[in-house]
Design a protein around this motif. Structure first.
Motif, PDB file in Angstrom:
ATOM      1  N   GLN A  89       0.820  -1.213   0.000  1.00  0.00           N
ATOM      2  CA  GLN A  89       0.000   0.000   0.000  1.00  0.00           C
ATOM      3  C   GLN A  89       0.852   1.260   0.000  1.00  0.00           C
ATOM      4  OE1 GLN A  89      -3.525  -0.229  -0.159  1.00  0.00           O
ATOM      5  NE2 GLN A  89      -3.216   1.894  -0.815  1.00  0.00           N
ATOM      6  N   ASP A  90       1.992   1.223   0.684  1.00  0.00           N
ATOM      7  CA  ASP A  90       2.868   2.395   0.694  1.00  0.00           C
ATOM      8  C   ASP A  90       3.320   2.764  -0.714  1.00  0.00           C
ATOM      9  OD1 ASP A  90       2.669   2.774   3.429  1.00  0.00           O
ATOM     10  OD2 ASP A  90       4.536   1.723   3.881  1.00  0.00           O
ATOM     11  N   GLU A  91       3.673   1.767  -1.521  1.00  0.00           N
ATOM     12  CA  GLU A  91       4.072   2.039  -2.911  1.00  0.00           C
ATOM     13  C   GLU A  91       2.898   2.576  -3.712  1.00  0.00           C
ATOM     14  OE1 GLU A  91       6.056  -0.905  -5.264  1.00  0.00           O
ATOM     15  OE2 GLU A  91       7.800  -0.929  -3.954  1.00  0.00           O
ATOM     16  N   ILE A  92       1.736   1.960  -3.543  1.00  0.00           N
ATOM     17  CA  ILE A  92       0.546   2.453  -4.252  1.00  0.00           C
ATOM     18  C   ILE A  92       0.327   3.925  -3.910  1.00  0.00           C
ATOM     19  CG2 ILE A  92      -1.988   2.316  -4.357  1.00  0.00           C
ATOM     20  CD1 ILE A  92      -1.676  -0.749  -4.054  1.00  0.00           C
ATOM     21  N   ASP A  93       0.361   4.231  -2.623  1.00  0.00           N
ATOM     22  CA  ASP A  93       0.120   5.610  -2.189  1.00  0.00           C
ATOM     23  C   ASP A  93       1.171   6.573  -2.740  1.00  0.00           C
ATOM     24  OD1 ASP A  93      -2.042   4.545  -0.819  1.00  0.00           O
ATOM     25  OD2 ASP A  93      -1.079   4.669   1.156  1.00  0.00           O
ATOM     26  N   HIS A  94       2.438   6.151  -2.747  1.00  0.00           N
ATOM     27  CA  HIS A  94       3.521   7.003  -3.278  1.00  0.00           C
ATOM     28  C   HIS A  94       3.285   7.345  -4.748  1.00  0.00           C
ATOM     29  CE1 HIS A  94       7.437   8.422  -4.599  1.00  0.00           C
ATOM     30  NE2 HIS A  94       7.478   7.423  -5.462  1.00  0.00           N
ATOM     31  N   TYR A  95       3.059   6.321  -5.570  1.00  0.00           N
ATOM     32  CA  TYR A  95       2.896   6.573  -7.001  1.00  0.00           C
ATOM     33  C   TYR A  95       1.601   7.319  -7.288  1.00  0.00           C
ATOM     34  CZ  TYR A  95       6.997   3.729  -7.721  1.00  0.00           C
ATOM     35  OH  TYR A  95       8.279   3.246  -7.679  1.00  0.00           O
ATOM     36  N   TRP A  96       0.551   6.977  -6.552  1.00  0.00           N
ATOM     37  CA  TRP A  96      -0.731   7.655  -6.758  1.00  0.00           C
ATOM     38  C   TRP A  96      -0.599   9.142  -6.452  1.00  0.00           C
ATOM     39  CZ3 TRP A  96      -4.958   5.432  -8.869  1.00  0.00           C
ATOM     40  CH2 TRP A  96      -6.114   6.210  -8.912  1.00  0.00           C
ATOM     41  N   THR A  97      -0.042   9.450  -5.309  1.00  0.00           N
ATOM     42  CA  THR A  97       0.111  10.845  -4.893  1.00  0.00           C
ATOM     43  C   THR A  97       1.034  11.603  -5.843  1.00  0.00           C
ATOM     44  OG1 THR A  97      -0.242  10.223  -2.595  1.00  0.00           O
ATOM     45  CG2 THR A  97       0.818  12.337  -2.982  1.00  0.00           C
ATOM     46  N   SER A  98       2.088  10.956  -6.292  1.00  0.00           N
ATOM     47  CA  SER A  98       3.071  11.612  -7.159  1.00  0.00           C
ATOM     48  C   SER A  98       2.546  11.854  -8.570  1.00  0.00           C
ATOM     49  CB  SER A  98       4.343  10.768  -7.245  1.00  0.00           C
ATOM     50  OG  SER A  98       4.927  10.625  -5.983  1.00  0.00           O
ATOM     51  N   LEU A  99       1.732  10.937  -9.086  1.00  0.00           N
ATOM     52  CA  LEU A  99       1.346  10.990 -10.494  1.00  0.00           C
ATOM     53  C   LEU A  99      -0.037  11.586 -10.760  1.00  0.00           C
ATOM     54  CD1 LEU A  99       2.718   7.501 -11.592  1.00  0.00           C
ATOM     55  CD2 LEU A  99       3.601   9.739 -12.321  1.00  0.00           C
TER      56      LEU A  99
END
Length: 154
Positions: A89-99
């Motif tokens: 989930q941390d990776e999902i949140d990182h890419y989602w927030t960034s992109l």
């Protein structure tokens, strides 16, 4: 002999900015090269393109891309997307927030970035998480995928 498939991204006019942006988000990423359009006084076919990216090569977490500034003739749309398979989930949140840059285009883990490129930000084990109709229904109601909600659906 087989060669890797290298996606080419046609930007209207911000290819260099996009390369820098993507390389700042993904690990193990870098710009490999940039060839620029010649001074327009040397060739009338390049009017308004002087100094823009004729051919850019960059790597995002091990995958090579090419890109160019080609003008507004072609645009990105949802028919093609880039998929990021995330470990947690941390990776999902990182890419989602960034992109993510267009909330109206968000659905089921899909988003659109500031350059118009569609991305799928999904758990790497999405197929395993989709165990039945309850998980499918939960996924259809999500914008950003929340792994715990899929696990607890049903």
């Amino acid at each position: 002999m087989s060669r890797p498939i290298v996606p080419c991204l046609w930007f209207p006019d911000r290819a260099e900015e996009a390369m820098e942006f993507y390389c700042s988000i993904f690990p193990n990423s870098r710009i490999l090269s940039i060839e620029r359009y010649p001074d327009e006084s040397l060739d009338k076919h390049f009017t308004g393109m002087s100094g823009k990216v004729l051919n850019g090569r960059f790597v995002l977490d091990g995958t090579t891309f090419v890109c160019l500034d080609g003008g507004p003739v072609f645009t990105f749309n949802e028919a093609i997307s880039l998929t990021v398979e995330c470990a947690d989930q941390d990776e999902i949140d990182h890419y989602w927030t960034s992109l993510s840059a267009s909330p109206e285009h968000e659905q089921c883990g899909w988003l659109k970035d500031r350059y118009g490129i569609s991305w799928q930000i999904v758990p790497a084990n999405l197929a395993e998480l989709m165990t039945g109709p309850a998980q499918t229904q939960a996924l259809m109601g999500m914008k950003r995928i929340v792994i715990d909600e899929l696990v607890n659906a049903g």
